[in-house]
Design a protein around this motif. Structure first.
Motif, PDB file in Angstrom:
ATOM      1  N   TYR A 121     -38.821  82.454  35.296  1.00 48.60           N
ATOM      2  CA  TYR A 121     -37.894  81.832  34.356  1.00 48.60           C
ATOM      3  C   TYR A 121     -37.885  80.506  34.494  1.00 48.60           C
ATOM      4  O   TYR A 121     -37.625  79.519  33.712  1.00 48.60           O
ATOM      5  N   GLY A 122     -39.141  79.895  35.058  1.00 49.86           N
ATOM      6  CA  GLY A 122     -39.352  78.559  34.991  1.00 49.86           C
ATOM      7  C   GLY A 122     -38.708  77.673  36.050  1.00 49.86           C
ATOM      8  O   GLY A 122     -37.858  78.247  36.792  1.00 49.86           O
ATOM      9  N   PHE A 123     -38.536  76.403  35.635  1.00 43.75           N
ATOM     10  CA  PHE A 123     -37.575  75.492  36.864  1.00 43.75           C
ATOM     11  C   PHE A 123     -36.214  75.855  36.690  1.00 43.75           C
ATOM     12  O   PHE A 123     -35.510  75.684  37.604  1.00 43.75           O
ATOM     13  N   ARG A 124     -35.943  76.317  35.368  1.00 40.65           N
ATOM     14  CA  ARG A 124     -34.231  76.766  35.428  1.00 40.65           C
ATOM     15  C   ARG A 124     -33.874  77.754  36.265  1.00 40.65           C
ATOM     16  O   ARG A 124     -32.615  78.019  36.301  1.00 40.65           O
ATOM     17  N   GLY A 125     -34.904  78.687  36.563  1.00 38.97           N
ATOM     18  CA  GLY A 125     -34.726  79.798  37.637  1.00 38.97           C
ATOM     19  C   GLY A 125     -33.954  79.501  38.668  1.00 38.97           C
ATOM     20  O   GLY A 125     -33.205  80.300  39.433  1.00 38.97           O
ATOM     21  N   TYR A 126     -34.394  78.175  39.255  1.00 39.01           N
ATOM     22  CA  TYR A 126     -33.757  77.794  40.404  1.00 39.01           C
ATOM     23  C   TYR A 126     -32.363  77.494  40.538  1.00 39.01           C
ATOM     24  O   TYR A 126     -31.806  77.365  41.447  1.00 39.01           O
ATOM     25  N   PHE A 127     -31.761  77.309  39.319  1.00 38.14           N
ATOM     26  CA  PHE A 127     -30.278  77.165  39.153  1.00 38.14           C
ATOM     27  C   PHE A 127     -29.400  78.233  38.453  1.00 38.14           C
ATOM     28  O   PHE A 127     -28.475  77.847  38.057  1.00 38.14           O
TER      29      PHE A 127
END
Length: 342
Positions: free
Chosen positions: A305-311
């Motif tokens: 998901y990339g960095f957005r996956g953490y949110f």
């Protein structure tokens, strides 16, 4: 000789005077008993409420107040927690139902749950949520009260920023470690991946298949999420409350609004800061074989998901944690004031 007689007579007069005063006091006490409507040989009834208040330990009072405040917020905001879990782990049929296999959003997940599981499906996992959150909130508040007393802080003394962070982290760590098995079951219940018939059945099934490791999987990310959240929340909350003029807190109605508003602001900031750990926790608890540690879960999220996956799931989680924490603290503040803990 006459001097000795005089002293003896004077002593007798004092004794008689004292005796008469005692008799008069006794008569007055008897009369007061009659005036209350009780016979002389009948003991005056005890004030059971006052007696009970004295018997309960302050830490127990804090536990009961915290558990009571956690009950309503847990039931009310359970749908948001369910949607958050599904967002972090969308099932295949939900993804397939979306156009061009775009990752489903909060509204899509919500509508899917209602369509497939009815309105009652939004409260799936209610039993483990109650089993975790209610005693968890009670343990948190009672630990917080005990730690504050150990620091020598009286009821009217405010915590400094670093003290608030430290106390929040330690108190949440204590309750988080104690309730990690229920946290695992709660996450699996809400995901829709596992089909457990009961809380006891889930405990037995996980222990039989995965042992103690299964019942404690995701402990690291759970503490990395909950402990900083509680520390940051308590710091933001106490600092916001201290910035409000003291006279505003005198009115009970105004105090409740202030507590709730401070809780909202603190919850938003703390939720955003700790959402990445919540994503990793969910992955580890749903797929312990695939993600044995936080690093493997983080690597998967980053690559997929990339960095957005953490949110992922940040909006429903932020809404739930913020509103739940704000309500729990508001109710707790009111209860502790009424039972004399503040």
């Amino acid at each position: 000789m006459s001097k000795q007689i005089s002293e003896i007579t004077s002593h007798e007069i004092k004794v008689e005077g004292k005796s008469s005063v005692n008799q008069k006091s006794s008569v007055n006490n008897d009369l007061s008993v009659f005036a209350d409507g009780w016979a002389i040989d009948t003991a005056v009834p005890l004030d059971l409420k006052k007696s009970a208040d004295k018997d309960y330990h302050p830490v127990l009072k804090a536990f009961l107040a915290g558990s009571f405040s956690g009950t309503f917020s847990t039931i009310l905001f359970q749908p948001l927690d369910l949607v958050k879990t599904r967002l972090q782990n969308p099932s295949h049929h939900v993804v397939a139902a979306t156009v061009n296999r775009v990752q489903p959003g909060m509204i899509t997940i919500f509508a899917n749950i209602v369509r497939q599981e009815q309105i009652a499906g939004l409260w799936r996992g209610m039993v483990p949520s109650i089993a975790r959150c209610v005693p968890g909130v009670g343990l948190y508040f009672s630990s917080l009260h005990w730690l504050k007393a150990k620091l020598g802080k009286t009821r009217n003394q405010d915590l400094g920023p670093l003290e608030a962070v430290m106390l929040g982290v330690v108190a949440r760590t204590m309750s988080g470690v104690a309730l990690i098995p229920i946290t695992v079951i709660k996450t699996r219940y809400e995901s829709g991946v596992y089909k457990y018939n009961s809380l006891g059945g889930a405990l037995k099934a996980i222990y039989k298949a995965e042992g103690l490791r299964g019942l404690s999987c995701g402990l690291g990310p759970t503490l990395a999420r909950d402990a900083p959240f509680s520390g940051l929340y308590l710091m933001f909350y106490t600092q916001a409350k201290q910035s409000v003029p003291k006279e505003w807190m005198q009115s009970p109605s105004a105090a409740s609004v202030i507590h709730f508003s401070c809780g909202i602001m603190a919850g938003i900031a703390a939720s955003l800061a700790t959402n990445p750990a919540d994503v990793l926790k969910t992955k580890m608890q749903l797929y312990p074989d695939k993600f044995p540690n936080a690093f493997s879960a983080a690597l998967y999220v980053q690559q997929t998901y990339g960095f957005r996956g953490y949110f992922k799931g940040a909006v429903p989680r932020m809404l739930r944690r913020t509103l739940m924490a704000a309500m729990a603290w508001t109710v707790f503040e009111e209860i502790t004031r009424s039972i004399g803990l503040k």
